[in-house]
Write a protein that holds these residues in place. Structure first.
Motif, PDB file in Angstrom:
ATOM      1  N   MET A  48       0.816  -1.191   0.000  1.00  0.00           N
ATOM      2  CA  MET A  48       0.000   0.000   0.000  1.00  0.00           C
ATOM      3  C   MET A  48       0.868   1.266   0.000  1.00  0.00           C
ATOM      4  SD  MET A  48      -3.007  -1.119   2.586  1.00  0.00           S
ATOM      5  CE  MET A  48      -4.392  -0.273   1.858  1.00  0.00           C
ATOM      6  N   PHE A  49       2.120   1.147   0.430  1.00  0.00           N
ATOM      7  CA  PHE A  49       3.017   2.290   0.471  1.00  0.00           C
ATOM      8  C   PHE A  49       4.243   1.994  -0.376  1.00  0.00           C
ATOM      9  CE2 PHE A  49       0.876   2.197   4.621  1.00  0.00           C
ATOM     10  CZ  PHE A  49       0.280   3.441   4.624  1.00  0.00           C
ATOM     11  N   ASP A  50       4.788   3.027  -1.019  1.00  0.00           N
ATOM     12  CA  ASP A  50       6.017   2.803  -1.772  1.00  0.00           C
ATOM     13  C   ASP A  50       7.206   2.731  -0.807  1.00  0.00           C
ATOM     14  OD1 ASP A  50       6.879   5.392  -1.123  1.00  0.00           O
ATOM     15  OD2 ASP A  50       6.281   6.227  -3.052  1.00  0.00           O
ATOM     16  N   ALA A  51       8.379   2.403  -1.330  1.00  0.00           N
ATOM     17  CA  ALA A  51       9.554   2.155  -0.490  1.00  0.00           C
ATOM     18  C   ALA A  51       9.920   3.359   0.374  1.00  0.00           C
ATOM     19  CB  ALA A  51      10.729   1.743  -1.358  1.00  0.00           C
ATOM     20  N   SER A  52       9.848   4.568  -0.158  1.00  0.00           N
ATOM     21  CA  SER A  52      10.229   5.745   0.641  1.00  0.00           C
ATOM     22  C   SER A  52       9.282   5.947   1.819  1.00  0.00           C
ATOM     23  CB  SER A  52      10.274   7.004  -0.229  1.00  0.00           C
ATOM     24  OG  SER A  52       8.989   7.348  -0.705  1.00  0.00           O
ATOM     25  N   HIS A  53       7.996   5.696   1.617  1.00  0.00           N
ATOM     26  CA  HIS A  53       7.038   5.817   2.718  1.00  0.00           C
ATOM     27  C   HIS A  53       7.243   4.702   3.747  1.00  0.00           C
ATOM     28  CE1 HIS A  53       4.731   8.375  -0.169  1.00  0.00           C
ATOM     29  NE2 HIS A  53       4.652   9.091   0.932  1.00  0.00           N
ATOM     30  N   GLN A  54       7.552   3.505   3.288  1.00  0.00           N
ATOM     31  CA  GLN A  54       7.814   2.402   4.212  1.00  0.00           C
ATOM     32  C   GLN A  54       9.002   2.725   5.102  1.00  0.00           C
ATOM     33  OE1 GLN A  54       8.256  -1.151   1.886  1.00  0.00           O
ATOM     34  NE2 GLN A  54       6.214  -0.980   1.017  1.00  0.00           N
ATOM     35  N   LEU A  55      10.077   3.233   4.516  1.00  0.00           N
ATOM     36  CA  LEU A  55      11.269   3.579   5.299  1.00  0.00           C
ATOM     37  C   LEU A  55      10.974   4.704   6.284  1.00  0.00           C
ATOM     38  CD1 LEU A  55      14.015   3.378   2.535  1.00  0.00           C
ATOM     39  CD2 LEU A  55      13.600   1.748   4.393  1.00  0.00           C
ATOM     40  N   ALA A  56      10.205   5.692   5.873  1.00  0.00           N
ATOM     41  CA  ALA A  56       9.844   6.784   6.777  1.00  0.00           C
ATOM     42  C   ALA A  56       9.019   6.275   7.953  1.00  0.00           C
ATOM     43  CB  ALA A  56       9.072   7.860   6.017  1.00  0.00           C
ATOM     44  N   LEU A  57       8.078   5.385   7.691  1.00  0.00           N
ATOM     45  CA  LEU A  57       7.283   4.803   8.778  1.00  0.00           C
ATOM     46  C   LEU A  57       8.147   3.999   9.735  1.00  0.00           C
ATOM     47  CD1 LEU A  57       4.077   3.652   6.869  1.00  0.00           C
ATOM     48  CD2 LEU A  57       4.186   5.329   8.718  1.00  0.00           C
ATOM     49  N   GLU A  58       9.058   3.203   9.182  1.00  0.00           N
ATOM     50  CA  GLU A  58       9.935   2.398  10.033  1.00  0.00           C
ATOM     51  C   GLU A  58      10.839   3.274  10.883  1.00  0.00           C
ATOM     52  OE1 GLU A  58      11.922  -0.441   7.545  1.00  0.00           O
ATOM     53  OE2 GLU A  58      10.060  -1.504   7.107  1.00  0.00           O
ATOM     54  N   ASP A  59      11.277   4.417  10.349  1.00  0.00           N
ATOM     55  CA  ASP A  59      12.111   5.342  11.113  1.00  0.00           C
ATOM     56  C   ASP A  59      11.338   5.963  12.276  1.00  0.00           C
ATOM     57  OD1 ASP A  59      14.351   4.915   9.560  1.00  0.00           O
ATOM     58  OD2 ASP A  59      14.048   6.712   8.324  1.00  0.00           O
ATOM     59  N   GLU A  60      10.068   6.253  12.058  1.00  0.00           N
ATOM     60  CA  GLU A  60       9.251   6.920  13.075  1.00  0.00           C
ATOM     61  C   GLU A  60       8.634   5.958  14.089  1.00  0.00           C
ATOM     62  OE1 GLU A  60       8.996  10.198  13.557  1.00  0.00           O
ATOM     63  OE2 GLU A  60      10.398  10.466  11.897  1.00  0.00           O
ATOM     64  N   LEU A  61       8.350   4.752  13.650  1.00  0.00           N
ATOM     65  CA  LEU A  61       7.688   3.773  14.519  1.00  0.00           C
ATOM     66  C   LEU A  61       8.672   2.648  14.824  1.00  0.00           C
ATOM     67  CD1 LEU A  61       4.322   3.632  12.556  1.00  0.00           C
ATOM     68  CD2 LEU A  61       4.794   4.928  14.640  1.00  0.00           C
ATOM     69  N   SER A  62       9.187   2.623  16.021  1.00  0.00           N
ATOM     70  CA  SER A  62      10.273   1.698  16.361  1.00  0.00           C
ATOM     71  C   SER A  62       9.918   0.227  16.181  1.00  0.00           C
ATOM     72  CB  SER A  62      10.744   1.947  17.791  1.00  0.00           C
ATOM     73  OG  SER A  62       9.703   1.658  18.711  1.00  0.00           O
ATOM     74  N   LYS A  63       8.668  -0.127  16.317  1.00  0.00           N
ATOM     75  CA  LYS A  63       8.277  -1.528  16.189  1.00  0.00           C
ATOM     76  C   LYS A  63       7.629  -1.842  14.840  1.00  0.00           C
ATOM     77  CE  LYS A  63       7.750  -2.289  21.117  1.00  0.00           C
ATOM     78  NZ  LYS A  63       6.861  -2.699  22.196  1.00  0.00           N
ATOM     79  N   ALA A  64       7.661  -0.890  13.923  1.00  0.00           N
ATOM     80  CA  ALA A  64       7.041  -1.100  12.614  1.00  0.00           C
ATOM     81  C   ALA A  64       7.759  -2.197  11.851  1.00  0.00           C
ATOM     82  CB  ALA A  64       7.066   0.194  11.808  1.00  0.00           C
ATOM     83  N   LYS A  65       6.999  -2.954  11.087  1.00  0.00           N
ATOM     84  CA  LYS A  65       7.542  -3.979  10.204  1.00  0.00           C
ATOM     85  C   LYS A  65       6.842  -3.876   8.871  1.00  0.00           C
ATOM     86  CE  LYS A  65       9.428  -7.816  12.461  1.00  0.00           C
ATOM     87  NZ  LYS A  65       9.468  -9.234  12.419  1.00  0.00           N
ATOM     88  N   SER A  66       7.604  -4.060   7.809  1.00  0.00           N
ATOM     89  CA  SER A  66       7.022  -4.069   6.474  1.00  0.00           C
ATOM     90  C   SER A  66       6.972  -5.489   5.959  1.00  0.00           C
ATOM     91  CB  SER A  66       7.876  -3.230   5.514  1.00  0.00           C
ATOM     92  OG  SER A  66       7.847  -1.888   5.878  1.00  0.00           O
ATOM     93  N   PHE A  67       5.908  -5.817   5.280  1.00  0.00           N
ATOM     94  CA  PHE A  67       5.755  -7.130   4.671  1.00  0.00           C
ATOM     95  C   PHE A  67       5.406  -6.936   3.214  1.00  0.00           C
ATOM     96  CE2 PHE A  67       4.835  -7.741   9.107  1.00  0.00           C
ATOM     97  CZ  PHE A  67       5.556  -8.885   9.409  1.00  0.00           C
ATOM     98  N   HIS A  68       6.157  -7.569   2.351  1.00  0.00           N
ATOM     99  CA  HIS A  68       5.861  -7.502   0.921  1.00  0.00           C
ATOM    100  C   HIS A  68       5.083  -8.759   0.563  1.00  0.00           C
ATOM    101  CE1 HIS A  68       6.299  -6.263  -3.185  1.00  0.00           C
ATOM    102  NE2 HIS A  68       6.575  -7.512  -3.494  1.00  0.00           N
ATOM    103  N   MET A  69       3.887  -8.580   0.033  1.00  0.00           N
ATOM    104  CA  MET A  69       3.036  -9.701  -0.321  1.00  0.00           C
ATOM    105  C   MET A  69       2.794  -9.671  -1.821  1.00  0.00           C
ATOM    106  SD  MET A  69       0.321  -9.709   2.781  1.00  0.00           S
ATOM    107  CE  MET A  69       0.675  -8.632   4.126  1.00  0.00           C
ATOM    108  N   ASP A  70       3.554 -10.465  -2.550  1.00  0.00           N
ATOM    109  CA  ASP A  70       3.426 -10.516  -4.005  1.00  0.00           C
ATOM    110  C   ASP A  70       2.040 -10.977  -4.436  1.00  0.00           C
ATOM    111  OD1 ASP A  70       6.013  -9.699  -4.739  1.00  0.00           O
ATOM    112  OD2 ASP A  70       6.804 -11.707  -4.356  1.00  0.00           O
ATOM    113  N   GLY A  71       1.545 -10.359  -5.482  1.00  0.00           N
ATOM    114  CA  GLY A  71       0.309 -10.813  -6.099  1.00  0.00           C
ATOM    115  C   GLY A  71      -0.962 -10.308  -5.464  1.00  0.00           C
TER     116      GLY A  71
END
Length: 61
Positions: free
Chosen positions: A1-24
């Motif tokens: 739902m978010f591009d890579a730059s937004h994912q990195l920004a969220l991870e920087d701001e939220l210490s427990k954030a995790k990104s999951f890439h779900m193909d398809g």
């Protein structure tokens, strides 16, 4: 739902954030594969001590 730059920004701001890439998947992976999304969320909450062994109704898929 978010591009890579937004994912990195969220991870920087939220210490427990995790990104999951779900193909398809489209914008609603929880509708497309509810069990998989449920398992990912369950594992995240378990790993961050938000769930306990006695959490009612919680199952590992």
């Amino acid at each position: 739902m978010f591009d890579a730059s937004h994912q990195l920004a969220l991870e920087d701001e939220l210490s427990k954030a995790k990104s999951f890439h779900m193909d398809g998947f489209g914008r609603n992976p929880h509708w497309e594969d509810a069990e998989m999304v449920s398992a990912v969320l369950h594992d995240f909450f378990r790993d961050h001590y938000c769930l306990t062994a006695s959490s009612a109704g919680m199952h590992r898929f």
